[in-house]
Design a protein around this motif. Structure first.
Motif, mmCIF file in Angstrom:
data_model
loop_
_atom_site.group_PDB
_atom_site.id
_atom_site.type_symbol
_atom_site.label_atom_id
_atom_site.label_comp_id
_atom_site.label_asym_id
_atom_site.label_seq_id
_atom_site.Cartn_x
_atom_site.Cartn_y
_atom_site.Cartn_z
ATOM 1 N N UNK A 111 6.229 -10.100 12.085
ATOM 2 C CA UNK A 111 6.448 -8.726 11.639
ATOM 3 C C UNK A 111 5.466 -8.308 10.557
ATOM 4 N N UNK A 112 5.360 -9.128 9.506
ATOM 5 C CA UNK A 112 4.609 -8.716 8.314
ATOM 6 C C UNK A 112 3.149 -8.346 8.565
ATOM 7 N N UNK A 113 2.387 -9.133 9.343
ATOM 8 C CA UNK A 113 0.956 -8.813 9.455
ATOM 9 C C UNK A 113 0.653 -7.419 9.993
ATOM 10 N N UNK A 114 1.418 -6.964 10.974
ATOM 11 C CA UNK A 114 1.105 -5.678 11.581
ATOM 12 C C UNK A 114 2.082 -4.575 11.251
ATOM 13 N N UNK A 115 2.909 -4.786 10.214
ATOM 14 C CA UNK A 115 3.949 -3.808 9.904
ATOM 15 C C UNK A 115 3.347 -2.528 9.318
ATOM 16 N N UNK A 116 3.564 -1.418 9.996
ATOM 17 C CA UNK A 116 3.065 -0.127 9.544
ATOM 18 C C UNK A 116 4.106 0.947 9.847
ATOM 19 N N UNK A 117 4.053 2.040 9.076
ATOM 20 C CA UNK A 117 4.914 3.183 9.355
ATOM 21 C C UNK A 117 4.481 3.872 10.640
ATOM 22 N N UNK A 138 0.853 -1.194 0.000
ATOM 23 C CA UNK A 138 0.000 0.000 0.000
ATOM 24 C C UNK A 138 0.883 1.237 0.000
ATOM 25 N N UNK A 139 0.711 2.121 0.991
ATOM 26 C CA UNK A 139 1.562 3.308 1.062
ATOM 27 C C UNK A 139 2.573 3.229 2.197
ATOM 28 N N UNK A 140 2.744 2.038 2.745
ATOM 29 C CA UNK A 140 3.647 1.873 3.885
ATOM 30 C C UNK A 140 5.088 1.728 3.394
ATOM 31 N N UNK A 141 5.924 2.702 3.730
ATOM 32 C CA UNK A 141 7.324 2.673 3.297
ATOM 33 C C UNK A 141 8.073 1.534 3.980
ATOM 34 N N UNK A 142 7.715 1.246 5.224
ATOM 35 C CA UNK A 142 8.380 0.159 5.945
ATOM 36 C C UNK A 142 8.145 -1.185 5.259
ATOM 37 N N UNK A 143 6.949 -1.426 4.753
ATOM 38 C CA UNK A 143 6.665 -2.675 4.039
ATOM 39 C C UNK A 143 7.431 -2.727 2.715
ATOM 40 N N UNK A 144 7.554 -1.575 2.067
ATOM 41 C CA UNK A 144 8.317 -1.508 0.813
ATOM 42 C C UNK A 144 9.763 -1.925 1.038
#
Length: 288
Positions: free
Chosen positions: A276-282, A81-87
């Motif tokens: 980590x992945x399921x709740x990872x947000x900026x 989506x727009x989450x830089x941390x996920x990118x």
């Protein structure tokens, strides 16, 4: 520079680099025959050609780790989506997976063909491994960027981002110097660990600070993933220094220090996927 002249410069440079790498002997010294005698290997006939696969069980573990990393990385990229941390987590894991495939080919699976076959003595490293070191360093720095966006704001975020960028620019230059001169230590796994350690410690520090602020179980679990990575690397070096590999191989048990590292990393990757992945947000910037 005109494009047609570029190969005239690149080809001699590449040949020089390959020659320099070939001048560094394996440690301990090995002939092709002693290389195979020192470790497990199997032969396969493919299209009338004989392929030697060294350390087959380790090769399978490395392949599994690399594919797992690629799978988790691409999933994070698809759901960013727009989450830089996920990118950046996704990019880091994709880089890790590609590097792992290169490492598995050169360190284990096809090490005989790449480092030994047709040579009087085996060589210490190859361009496969040099590229692996660079990609994995970039991977860890991408993860630090991800954690900076997930755990910090403002000046702190920019400082960590600058550190990741600086490391990503300087380390490849140092490694290439090591390859071209050549300098064995600069193209070794040990030097890579020294260079990567500040980034890993930065990620640990970021998660620790966030947990101390939030006190949440989710942040504690995330902190545990970085501690597990450090434990895994420590277990690798303990196994290596105690020469457990030699003791087990003498008994026909093919489980090396690299297997300790890779099995630990598979557990780490799974924790990334499920913790980590399921709740990872900026972490959103504070409003002024």
């Amino acid at each position: 520079m005109p494009r047609r002249l570029l190969p005239l410069f690149v080809a001699p440079l590449a040949a020089c680099a390959c020659g320099r790498l070939d001048s560094i002997p394996a440690t301990p010294a090995h002939t092709p025959e002693s290389w195979l005698a020192s470790q497990p290997w199997v032969e396969f006939e493919v299209a009338s050609r004989t392929i030697v696969v060294v350390q087959p069980s380790t090769t399978i573990i490395v392949l599994g780790l690399s594919l797992l990393s690629l799978g988790i990385g691409f999933r994070l990229l698809r759901t960013r989506a727009r989450e830089v941390s996920r990118l950046w987590w996704g990019a880091g894991l994709v880089l890790w997976g590609v590097g792992g495939l290169l490492a598995g080919a050169s360190y284990e699976a096809f090490s005989y063909a790449i480092k030994c076959a047709g040579r009087p003595t085996c060589v210490f490293t190859t361009w496969w491994e040099v590229v692996y070191l660079i990609l994995t360093a970039w991977s860890i720095n991408a993860m630090m960027l991800a954690e900076a966006h997930a755990c910090s704001r403002g000046e702190w975020r920019r400082a960590f981002a600058a550190g990741a960028l600086l490391s990503s620019l300087v380390y490849p230059v140092v490694v290439l110097v090591g390859a071209f001169v050549p300098i064995r230590f600069l193209i070794s796994f040990e030097f890579f660990v020294l260079v990567a350690s500040p980034s890993v410690l930065a990620c640990l520090g970021l998660r620790t600070a966030r947990y101390l602020r939030s006190g949440s179980r989710a942040d504690l679990a995330l902190l545990g993933t970085w501690l597990w990575l450090m434990v895994t690397v420590g277990a690798y070096y303990a196994y290596l220094l105690l020469d457990v590999t030699g003791t087990l191989w003498a008994r026909g048990i093919w489980f090396s220090e690299n297997d300790v590292l890779h099995v630990g990393l598979i557990a780490w990757m799974l924790s990334i996927a499920f913790v980590i992945a399921p709740g990872l947000r900026d972490l959103p910037e504070e409003r002024s």
